[in-house]
Motif scaffolding. Structure first.
Motif, PDB file in Angstrom:
ATOM      1  N   ASN A  35      30.983  -1.054  24.165  1.00 47.74           N
ATOM      2  CA  ASN A  35      30.206  -2.375  24.542  1.00 47.74           C
ATOM      3  C   ASN A  35      31.219  -3.392  24.646  1.00 47.74           C
ATOM      4  OD1 ASN A  35      28.834  -4.450  24.147  1.00 47.74           O
ATOM      5  ND2 ASN A  35      27.338  -3.698  22.555  1.00 47.74           N
ATOM      6  N   THR A  36      31.968  -3.784  25.726  1.00 51.00           N
ATOM      7  CA  THR A  36      32.735  -4.759  25.613  1.00 51.00           C
ATOM      8  C   THR A  36      32.236  -6.302  25.124  1.00 51.00           C
ATOM      9  OG1 THR A  36      32.543  -5.468  28.096  1.00 51.00           O
ATOM     10  CG2 THR A  36      34.127  -3.656  27.546  1.00 51.00           C
ATOM     11  N   GLY A  37      31.080  -6.482  25.440  1.00 54.33           N
ATOM     12  CA  GLY A  37      30.569  -7.886  24.995  1.00 54.33           C
ATOM     13  C   GLY A  37      30.718  -7.865  23.416  1.00 54.33           C
ATOM     14  N   MET A  39      33.133  -6.659  21.604  1.00 49.79           N
ATOM     15  CA  MET A  39      34.462  -7.095  21.336  1.00 49.79           C
ATOM     16  C   MET A  39      34.727  -8.744  21.616  1.00 49.79           C
ATOM     17  SD  MET A  39      35.993  -3.801  23.536  1.00 49.79           S
ATOM     18  CE  MET A  39      37.640  -3.974  23.311  1.00 49.79           C
ATOM     19  N   TYR A  40      34.010  -9.116  22.875  1.00 49.45           N
ATOM     20  CA  TYR A  40      34.367 -10.648  22.894  1.00 49.45           C
ATOM     21  C   TYR A  40      33.610 -11.510  21.775  1.00 49.45           C
ATOM     22  CZ  TYR A  40      36.491 -10.259  27.530  1.00 49.45           C
ATOM     23  OH  TYR A  40      37.345  -9.904  28.384  1.00 49.45           O
ATOM     24  N   ARG A  41      32.557 -10.657  21.298  1.00 49.30           N
ATOM     25  CA  ARG A  41      31.718 -11.326  20.221  1.00 49.30           C
ATOM     26  C   ARG A  41      32.463 -11.421  18.855  1.00 49.30           C
ATOM     27  NH1 ARG A  41      25.841 -11.703  20.707  1.00 49.30           N
ATOM     28  NH2 ARG A  41      25.434 -11.333  23.030  1.00 49.30           N
ATOM     29  N   ALA A  42      33.243 -10.485  18.467  1.00 49.46           N
ATOM     30  CA  ALA A  42      34.223 -10.241  17.512  1.00 49.46           C
ATOM     31  C   ALA A  42      35.369 -11.434  17.557  1.00 49.46           C
ATOM     32  CB  ALA A  42      34.644  -8.882  17.459  1.00 49.46           C
ATOM     33  N   VAL A  95      26.645 -16.811  18.160  1.00 50.24           N
ATOM     34  CA  VAL A  95      27.858 -15.891  18.452  1.00 50.24           C
ATOM     35  C   VAL A  95      27.902 -15.663  19.943  1.00 50.24           C
ATOM     36  CG1 VAL A  95      29.137 -13.658  18.039  1.00 50.24           C
ATOM     37  CG2 VAL A  95      28.018 -14.926  16.032  1.00 50.24           C
ATOM     38  N   SER A  96      26.501 -15.399  20.528  1.00 47.71           N
ATOM     39  CA  SER A  96      26.188 -15.089  22.074  1.00 47.71           C
ATOM     40  C   SER A  96      27.013 -16.481  22.741  1.00 47.71           C
ATOM     41  CB  SER A  96      25.136 -15.241  22.437  1.00 47.71           C
ATOM     42  OG  SER A  96      24.356 -14.175  21.704  1.00 47.71           O
ATOM     43  N   ASP A  97      26.776 -17.424  22.305  1.00 52.38           N
ATOM     44  CA  ASP A  97      27.391 -18.709  23.007  1.00 52.38           C
ATOM     45  C   ASP A  97      28.767 -18.905  22.771  1.00 52.38           C
ATOM     46  OD1 ASP A  97      26.586 -21.421  24.160  1.00 52.38           O
ATOM     47  OD2 ASP A  97      27.611 -22.056  22.212  1.00 52.38           O
ATOM     48  N   LEU A  98      29.166 -18.770  21.720  1.00 46.64           N
ATOM     49  CA  LEU A  98      30.673 -18.681  21.346  1.00 46.64           C
ATOM     50  C   LEU A  98      31.404 -17.670  22.301  1.00 46.64           C
ATOM     51  CD1 LEU A  98      30.832 -19.150  17.369  1.00 46.64           C
ATOM     52  CD2 LEU A  98      31.542 -20.773  19.179  1.00 46.64           C
ATOM     53  N   ALA A  99      31.008 -16.658  22.313  1.00 43.65           N
ATOM     54  CA  ALA A  99      31.562 -15.411  22.922  1.00 43.65           C
ATOM     55  C   ALA A  99      31.700 -15.765  24.588  1.00 43.65           C
ATOM     56  CB  ALA A  99      30.856 -14.121  22.878  1.00 43.65           C
ATOM     57  N   SER A 100      30.597 -16.654  24.848  1.00 47.95           N
ATOM     58  CA  SER A 100      30.732 -16.685  26.495  1.00 47.95           C
ATOM     59  C   SER A 100      31.509 -18.037  26.548  1.00 47.95           C
ATOM     60  CB  SER A 100      29.038 -17.388  26.690  1.00 47.95           C
ATOM     61  OG  SER A 100      29.311 -17.928  27.945  1.00 47.95           O
ATOM     62  N   PHE A 102      34.654 -18.600  24.684  1.00 47.31           N
ATOM     63  CA  PHE A 102      36.142 -18.443  24.365  1.00 47.31           C
ATOM     64  C   PHE A 102      36.307 -17.084  25.381  1.00 47.31           C
ATOM     65  CE2 PHE A 102      35.274 -19.753  19.797  1.00 47.31           C
ATOM     66  CZ  PHE A 102      36.475 -20.481  19.970  1.00 47.31           C
ATOM     67  N   SER A 103      35.121 -16.248  25.993  1.00 48.65           N
ATOM     68  CA  SER A 103      35.555 -15.529  26.923  1.00 48.65           C
ATOM     69  C   SER A 103      36.235 -16.006  28.275  1.00 48.65           C
ATOM     70  CB  SER A 103      34.544 -14.612  27.379  1.00 48.65           C
ATOM     71  OG  SER A 103      33.606 -15.202  28.112  1.00 48.65           O
ATOM     72  N   ALA A 104      36.192 -17.246  28.403  1.00 49.18           N
ATOM     73  CA  ALA A 104      36.628 -18.087  29.596  1.00 49.18           C
ATOM     74  C   ALA A 104      38.068 -17.989  29.459  1.00 49.18           C
ATOM     75  CB  ALA A 104      35.816 -19.180  29.877  1.00 49.18           C
ATOM     76  N   GLY A 129      29.975  -4.227  30.300  1.00 49.54           N
ATOM     77  CA  GLY A 129      30.132  -5.755  30.427  1.00 49.54           C
ATOM     78  C   GLY A 129      30.037  -6.540  31.595  1.00 49.54           C
ATOM     79  N   ARG A 130      31.014  -7.366  31.839  1.00 45.78           N
ATOM     80  CA  ARG A 130      30.784  -8.365  32.992  1.00 45.78           C
ATOM     81  C   ARG A 130      31.716  -7.941  34.073  1.00 45.78           C
ATOM     82  NH1 ARG A 130      27.780  -9.034  29.174  1.00 45.78           N
ATOM     83  NH2 ARG A 130      26.527 -11.038  28.815  1.00 45.78           N
ATOM     84  N   ASP A 131      32.896  -7.558  33.750  1.00 44.38           N
ATOM     85  CA  ASP A 131      34.085  -7.541  34.793  1.00 44.38           C
ATOM     86  C   ASP A 131      34.684  -5.910  34.777  1.00 44.38           C
ATOM     87  OD1 ASP A 131      35.040  -7.623  32.177  1.00 44.38           O
ATOM     88  OD2 ASP A 131      37.031  -8.538  32.762  1.00 44.38           O
ATOM     89  N   ALA A 186      30.388 -18.585  36.373  1.00 43.02           N
ATOM     90  CA  ALA A 186      31.163 -19.635  37.108  1.00 43.02           C
ATOM     91  C   ALA A 186      32.504 -19.717  36.740  1.00 43.02           C
ATOM     92  CB  ALA A 186      30.523 -21.065  36.826  1.00 43.02           C
ATOM     93  N   ARG A 187      33.099 -19.136  35.741  1.00 47.32           N
ATOM     94  CA  ARG A 187      34.190 -19.109  35.168  1.00 47.32           C
ATOM     95  C   ARG A 187      35.367 -18.368  36.213  1.00 47.32           C
ATOM     96  NH1 ARG A 187      33.197 -14.591  31.074  1.00 47.32           N
ATOM     97  NH2 ARG A 187      33.805 -12.900  32.336  1.00 47.32           N
ATOM     98  N   GLU A 188      36.703 -19.093  35.896  1.00 48.03           N
ATOM     99  CA  GLU A 188      37.668 -18.818  37.143  1.00 48.03           C
ATOM    100  C   GLU A 188      38.066 -17.557  36.835  1.00 48.03           C
ATOM    101  OE1 GLU A 188      41.920 -20.848  37.990  1.00 48.03           O
ATOM    102  OE2 GLU A 188      40.246 -22.164  37.088  1.00 48.03           O
TER     103      GLU A 188
HETATM  104  O1   DC Z   1      27.323  -8.365  26.683  1.00 48.72           O
HETATM  105  P1   DC Z   1      27.121  -9.602  25.899  1.00 48.72           P
HETATM  106  O2   DC Z   1      25.911 -10.424  26.043  1.00 48.72           O
HETATM  107  O3   DC Z   1      27.295  -8.957  24.186  1.00 48.72           O
HETATM  108  O4   DC Z   1      28.336 -10.432  26.048  1.00 48.72           O
HETATM  109  C1   DC Z   1      28.749 -11.622  25.226  1.00 48.72           C
HETATM  110  C2   DC Z   1      29.719 -12.759  26.274  1.00 48.72           C
HETATM  111  O5   DC Z   1      31.110 -11.922  26.202  1.00 48.72           O
HETATM  112  C3   DC Z   1      29.148 -12.769  27.586  1.00 48.72           C
HETATM  113  O6   DC Z   1      28.393 -14.081  27.519  1.00 48.72           O
HETATM  114  C4   DC Z   1      30.370 -13.160  28.274  1.00 48.72           C
HETATM  115  C5   DC Z   1      31.565 -12.200  27.554  1.00 48.72           C
HETATM  116  N1   DC Z   1      31.916 -11.057  28.116  1.00 48.72           N
HETATM  117  C6   DC Z   1      32.885 -11.017  29.063  1.00 48.72           C
HETATM  118  O7   DC Z   1      33.180 -12.430  29.516  1.00 48.72           O
HETATM  119  N2   DC Z   1      33.163  -9.906  29.718  1.00 48.72           N
HETATM  120  C7   DC Z   1      32.498  -8.798  29.237  1.00 48.72           C
HETATM  121  N3   DC Z   1      33.182  -7.553  30.158  1.00 48.72           N
HETATM  122  C8   DC Z   1      31.863  -8.750  28.229  1.00 48.72           C
HETATM  123  C9   DC Z   1      31.152  -9.944  27.761  1.00 48.72           C
END
Ligand code: DC
Length: 225
Positions: A35-37, A39-42, A95-100, A102-104, A129-131, A186-188
């Motif tokens: 679950n990569t999300g 990891m971004y949350r951590a 943490v969802s908000d922060l992860a989103s 910082f993940s940019a 995840g997303r990518d 929308a992030r780059e």
């Molecule tokens: O899947 P999640 O909702 O737990 O992810 C939290 C945030 O982490 C999500 O809003 C954006 C980021 N994320 C990301 O950029 N790339 C991923 N592969 C997974 C999550």
């Protein structure tokens, strides 16, 4: 290097059903679930505890220095930060908000991509995840993109939070979900988007079991897992 077992990449927006589906699919196939999300949350927890603000000047340098001493451990459902189990706090809306946010940032993405590639290089993994299908494993043997109507996704997210004992307002959950998807798309760097060769599944009217079955039959019909 040719992988003996496949990589299954599952991407999509918030509440599309990725986590539950990926976990169940991994179990059914005997694969590892990543679950990569989480990891971004951590990482977001590590950065926020270190006092880093995602929009401050010179944030990338600060992030690099925190990342040097932050060890994120992941083992199925259990996420640790420098050995401390933080699984129970990472699903909080803050943490969802922060992860989103910082993940940019470049250093965060680079470090996560490295860890995720190492976790999946031998295959036999379901990573969500997303990518994953676009940036982490663009050569994944199987790519799925899960989506659903926004109201349905918000309802699922709300129920998920409630099940974890987090009190949340339905309207607020919808608003935050729309905002997070907007920011993640929308992030780059490695934005949320469907890989051109991903199979799209609209999970709106489907049960978890039905979605898992669809993915499983695809994987099993095209590989000797
Ligand atoms: O899947 P999640 O909702 O737990 O992810 C939290 C945030 O982490 C999500 O809003 C954006 C980021 N994320 C990301 O950029 N790339 C991923 N592969 C997974 C999550």
């Amino acid at each position: 290097m040719k992988r003996v077992r496949p990589v299954v990449a599952i991407d999509g927006p918030v509440g599309a059903g990725k986590s539950t589906v990926a976990r169940e699919l991994a179990r059914a196939l005997g694969f590892t679930y990543v679950n990569t999300g989480a990891m971004y949350r951590a990482v977001a927890v590590a950065l926020s505890e270190a006092g880093v603000k995602s929009d401050s000047a010179g944030v990338e340098k600060k992030v690099e220095s925190v990342l040097q001493s932050a060890h994120v451990g992941f083992d199925g459902e259990r996420i640790t930060l420098n050995g401390r189990d933080i699984s129970n706090i990472i699903s909080n809306p803050e943490v969802s908000d922060l992860a989103s946010r910082f993940s940019a940032l470049g250093p965060v993405r680079a470090r996560m991509r490295e860890l995720q590639r190492a976790a999946g290089e031998k295959g036999g993994v379901v990573m969500e995840g997303r990518d994953i299908g676009t940036a982490v494993f663009p050569d994944a043997e199987f790519k799925f993109y899960l989506d659903a109507q926004v109201e349905v996704r918000a309802e699922r997210r709300w129920a998920e939070l409630r099940a974890k004992g987090v009190a949340a307002d339905r309207g607020e959950v919808l608003r935050q979900l729309v905002e997070r998807d907007r920011r993640d798309s929308a992030r780059e760097l490695a934005p949320l988007r469907r890989a051109d060769d991903a199979i799209v599944i609209d999970t709106t009217g489907l049960s978890i079991a039905e979605v898992v079955e669809r993915l499983k039959s695809r994987v099993q019909s095209r590989s000797a897992v």
